[in-house]
Design an enzyme around this catalytic site. Structure first.
Site, PDB file in Angstrom:
ATOM      1  N   ASP A   1       1.041  -1.220  -0.111  1.00  0.00           N
ATOM      2  CA  ASP A   1      -0.156   0.219   0.072  1.00  0.00           C
ATOM      3  C   ASP A   1       0.894   0.967  -0.363  1.00  0.00           C
ATOM      4  O   ASP A   1       0.759   2.186  -0.666  1.00  0.00           O
ATOM      5  CB  ASP A   1      -0.896   0.249   1.187  1.00  0.00           C
ATOM      6  CG  ASP A   1      -1.912  -0.644   1.574  1.00  0.00           C
ATOM      7  OD1 ASP A   1      -2.690  -0.739   0.043  1.00  0.00           O
ATOM      8  OD2 ASP A   1      -3.168  -1.156   2.564  1.00  0.00           O
TER       9      ASP A   1
ATOM     10  N   ARG B   1       3.109   1.837  -3.569  1.00  0.00           N
ATOM     11  CA  ARG B   1       1.959   2.655  -4.052  1.00  0.00           C
ATOM     12  C   ARG B   1       2.010   3.739  -3.921  1.00  0.00           C
ATOM     13  O   ARG B   1       1.396   3.943  -5.033  1.00  0.00           O
ATOM     14  CB  ARG B   1       1.129   1.256  -4.191  1.00  0.00           C
ATOM     15  CG  ARG B   1       0.953  -0.352  -4.678  1.00  0.00           C
ATOM     16  CD  ARG B   1      -0.133  -0.954  -5.258  1.00  0.00           C
ATOM     17  NE  ARG B   1       0.030  -1.851  -5.880  1.00  0.00           N
ATOM     18  CZ  ARG B   1      -0.181  -2.509  -6.965  1.00  0.00           C
ATOM     19  NH1 ARG B   1      -0.020  -1.703  -7.589  1.00  0.00           N
ATOM     20  NH2 ARG B   1       0.131  -3.946  -7.860  1.00  0.00           N
TER      21      ARG B   1
ATOM     22  N   SER C   1       2.156  -9.904  -3.439  1.00  0.00           N
ATOM     23  CA  SER C   1       2.795 -10.789  -4.969  1.00  0.00           C
ATOM     24  C   SER C   1       1.954 -12.023  -4.653  1.00  0.00           C
ATOM     25  O   SER C   1       2.506 -13.184  -4.543  1.00  0.00           O
ATOM     26  CB  SER C   1       3.980 -11.002  -4.033  1.00  0.00           C
ATOM     27  OG  SER C   1       3.795 -11.302  -2.175  1.00  0.00           O
TER      28      SER C   1
HETATM   29  N1  LIG Z   1      -7.773  -5.402  -7.784  1.00  0.00           N
HETATM   30  C1  LIG Z   1      -6.919  -5.398  -6.354  1.00  0.00           C
HETATM   31  N2  LIG Z   1      -5.870  -6.234  -5.296  1.00  0.00           N
HETATM   32  C2  LIG Z   1      -5.890  -6.683  -4.300  1.00  0.00           C
HETATM   33  N3  LIG Z   1      -5.762  -5.897  -4.044  1.00  0.00           N
HETATM   34  C3  LIG Z   1      -6.256  -3.929  -4.234  1.00  0.00           C
HETATM   35  C4  LIG Z   1      -6.496  -4.140  -5.687  1.00  0.00           C
HETATM   36  N4  LIG Z   1      -6.503  -2.880  -5.678  1.00  0.00           N
HETATM   37  C5  LIG Z   1      -6.692  -2.033  -4.647  1.00  0.00           C
HETATM   38  N5  LIG Z   1      -6.071  -3.284  -3.742  1.00  0.00           N
HETATM   39  C6  LIG Z   1      -5.307  -2.345  -2.102  1.00  0.00           C
HETATM   40  O1  LIG Z   1      -3.627  -2.830  -2.904  1.00  0.00           O
HETATM   41  C7  LIG Z   1      -2.908  -3.100  -1.622  1.00  0.00           C
HETATM   42  C8  LIG Z   1      -2.124  -5.004  -2.324  1.00  0.00           C
HETATM   43  O2  LIG Z   1      -1.806  -3.867  -3.291  1.00  0.00           O
HETATM   44  P1  LIG Z   1       0.121  -4.531  -3.112  1.00  0.00           P
HETATM   45  O3  LIG Z   1       1.059  -3.842  -4.134  1.00  0.00           O
HETATM   46  O4  LIG Z   1       0.320  -5.481  -1.804  1.00  0.00           O
HETATM   47  O5  LIG Z   1      -0.103  -5.497  -4.391  1.00  0.00           O
HETATM   48  S1  LIG Z   1       1.079  -6.116  -5.691  1.00  0.00           S
HETATM   49  O6  LIG Z   1       1.196  -7.274  -4.470  1.00  0.00           O
HETATM   50  O7  LIG Z   1       0.951  -5.639  -6.538  1.00  0.00           O
HETATM   51  O8  LIG Z   1      -0.366  -7.687  -6.251  1.00  0.00           O
HETATM   52  C9  LIG Z   1      -4.119  -3.981  -0.828  1.00  0.00           C
HETATM   53  O9  LIG Z   1      -3.485  -4.244   0.411  1.00  0.00           O
HETATM   54  P2  LIG Z   1      -3.423  -4.984   1.281  1.00  0.00           P
HETATM   55  O10 LIG Z   1      -5.146  -5.309   1.988  1.00  0.00           O
HETATM   56  O11 LIG Z   1      -2.968  -4.963   2.286  1.00  0.00           O
HETATM   57  O12 LIG Z   1      -3.093  -7.064   0.970  1.00  0.00           O
HETATM   58  C10 LIG Z   1      -5.417  -3.546  -1.045  1.00  0.00           C
HETATM   59  O13 LIG Z   1      -6.236  -2.697  -0.349  1.00  0.00           O
END
Ligand SMILES: Nc1ncnc2c1ncn2[C@@H]1O[C@H](COP(=O)(O)OS(=O)(=O)O)[C@@H](OP(=O)(O)O)[C@H]1O
Ligand SMILES: Nc1ncnc2c1ncn2[C@@H]1O[C@H](COP(=O)(O)OP(=O)(O)O)[C@@H](O)[C@H]1O
Length: 282
Positions: free
Chosen positions: A142, A145, A186
């Site tokens: 989070d 990003r 990931s």
């Molecule tokens: N489409 C979609 N799928 C999954 N997650 C989503 C999406 N859109 C937004 N979010 C939010 O972004 C956080 C995940 O970011 P990441 O950089 O860890 O994702 S990844 O590793 O690139 O798949 C994730 O944070 P966490 O809840 O802490 O995992 C979400 O809050």
């Protein structure tokens, strides 16, 4: 309070002789001049300093490296699109930094679904290690990003690039001697394995938050599962986008029955692993 009691490394700059007593002898390069071909504009190329040692030969013109051979050729081959880039070594290296910090750099890579407790474990671990005088840094999906990876979406290729960049940044932290805690979904095994391959064996510690989606969805602290179920977020991991669980992770943290261990207990599990593998000492 942490007391630092280390002997500073002897200092030398690159491989040039410094002219004063600065520790063990360094190879003195043969230095000469070398005329490079005419540049495109028809101007005469400047005479350029050529640094030639037994290990490598480097010629520069107008500040740009023109030729390399020897051990640095490997760096030339692995540096992607830029080309003509030479690795620059420092006399203070990872071993010295680890000595200073009294720990070994590594990546603790926490993977799992949204809501599985990655960030919570990362914070608990950071806190517990801090209490032991150990230096960590968290790279949370989070957060990253919001800055470095703000240009990336959640399409598969952008997730891959997200993970690639985070892996490279984490590798720098490891080189700094820091215990880098990465908490990112990931979802693709291939992307995680590519990050693992960046490090020496053992230094990439994959921790799987093995929490069923039903529990994650019931938690839903950000309301994202609700939005995904309502079709307001497309491609949400675990709903309409894949998550590939690890096959050979170092640690898996599943719930016991209906409840998960507390974040502090999970942090202790990871710390025991680090202790056992020698990462909490230089
Ligand atoms: N489409 C979609 N799928 C999954 N997650 C989503 C999406 N859109 C937004 N979010 C939010 O972004 C956080 C995940 O970011 P990441 O950089 O860890 O994702 S990844 O590793 O690139 O798949 C994730 O944070 P966490 O809840 O802490 O995992 C979400 O809050
Ligand atoms: N071990 C745990 N036991 C119970 N609840 C937890 C645990 N770890 C995290 N939580 C809760 O689950 C929710 C999601 O945790 P979070 O760390 O944000 O997950 P992620 O980073 O994987 O999205 C939060 O409300 C958090 O308080």
């Amino acid at each position: 309070m942490v007391t630092l009691n280390t002997v500073p490394p002897s200092i030398s700059c690159c491989s040039f002789s410094s002219g004063f007593d600065a520790g063990p002898p360094v190879p003195v390069p043969k230095v000469g001049f070398f005329k490079l071909p005419r540049s495109n504009g028809g101007n005469h190329a400047k005479l350029s300093l050529v640094q030639a040692t037994e290990e490598s030969t480097v010629a520069t013109t107008n500040g740009r490296v023109a030729a390399v051979s020897g051990e640095n050729a490997h760096q030339m081959a692995t540096n992607g699109k830029a080309g003509n880039i030479v690795w620059h070594k420092s006399s203070v290296d990872k071993v010295h930094r680890q000595e200073l910090l009294q720990q070994k750099g590594c990546i603790i890579w926490i993977t799992g679904l949204s809501g599985s407790g990655k960030s919570t474990l990362a914070c608990a671990l950071c806190h517990a290690l801090y209490s032991k005088g150990k230096l960590t840094y968290i790279l949370d999906g989070d957060n990253v990003r919001h800055g470095l990876n703000r240009d990336l979406t959640f399409k598969a290729e952008d997730r891959a690039e997200n993970i690639r960049r985070i892996g490279e940044v984490a590798k720098l932290f490891v080189d700094a001697g820091i215990i880098c805690i990465v908490s990112v979904i990931s979802p693709y095994r291939r992307d995680r394995d590519a990050c693992r391959a960046l490090l020496p064996d053992g230094d990439f510690i994959e921790v799987f938050m093995d929490v069923p989606i039903e529990i994650c969805e019931a938690r839903d602290p950000k309301g994202l599962y609700k939005l995904a179920r309502a079709g307001k977020i497309k491609g949400f991991t675990g709903i309409d986008d894949p998550y590939e669980p690890p096959l050979n992770c170092e640690l898996a943290l599943p719930p016991k029955g209906n409840s998960c261990a507390s974040p502090c207990e999970m942090a202790e599990t990871v710390i025991s692993y680090l202790e056992e593998k020698g990462y909490l000492h230089a």
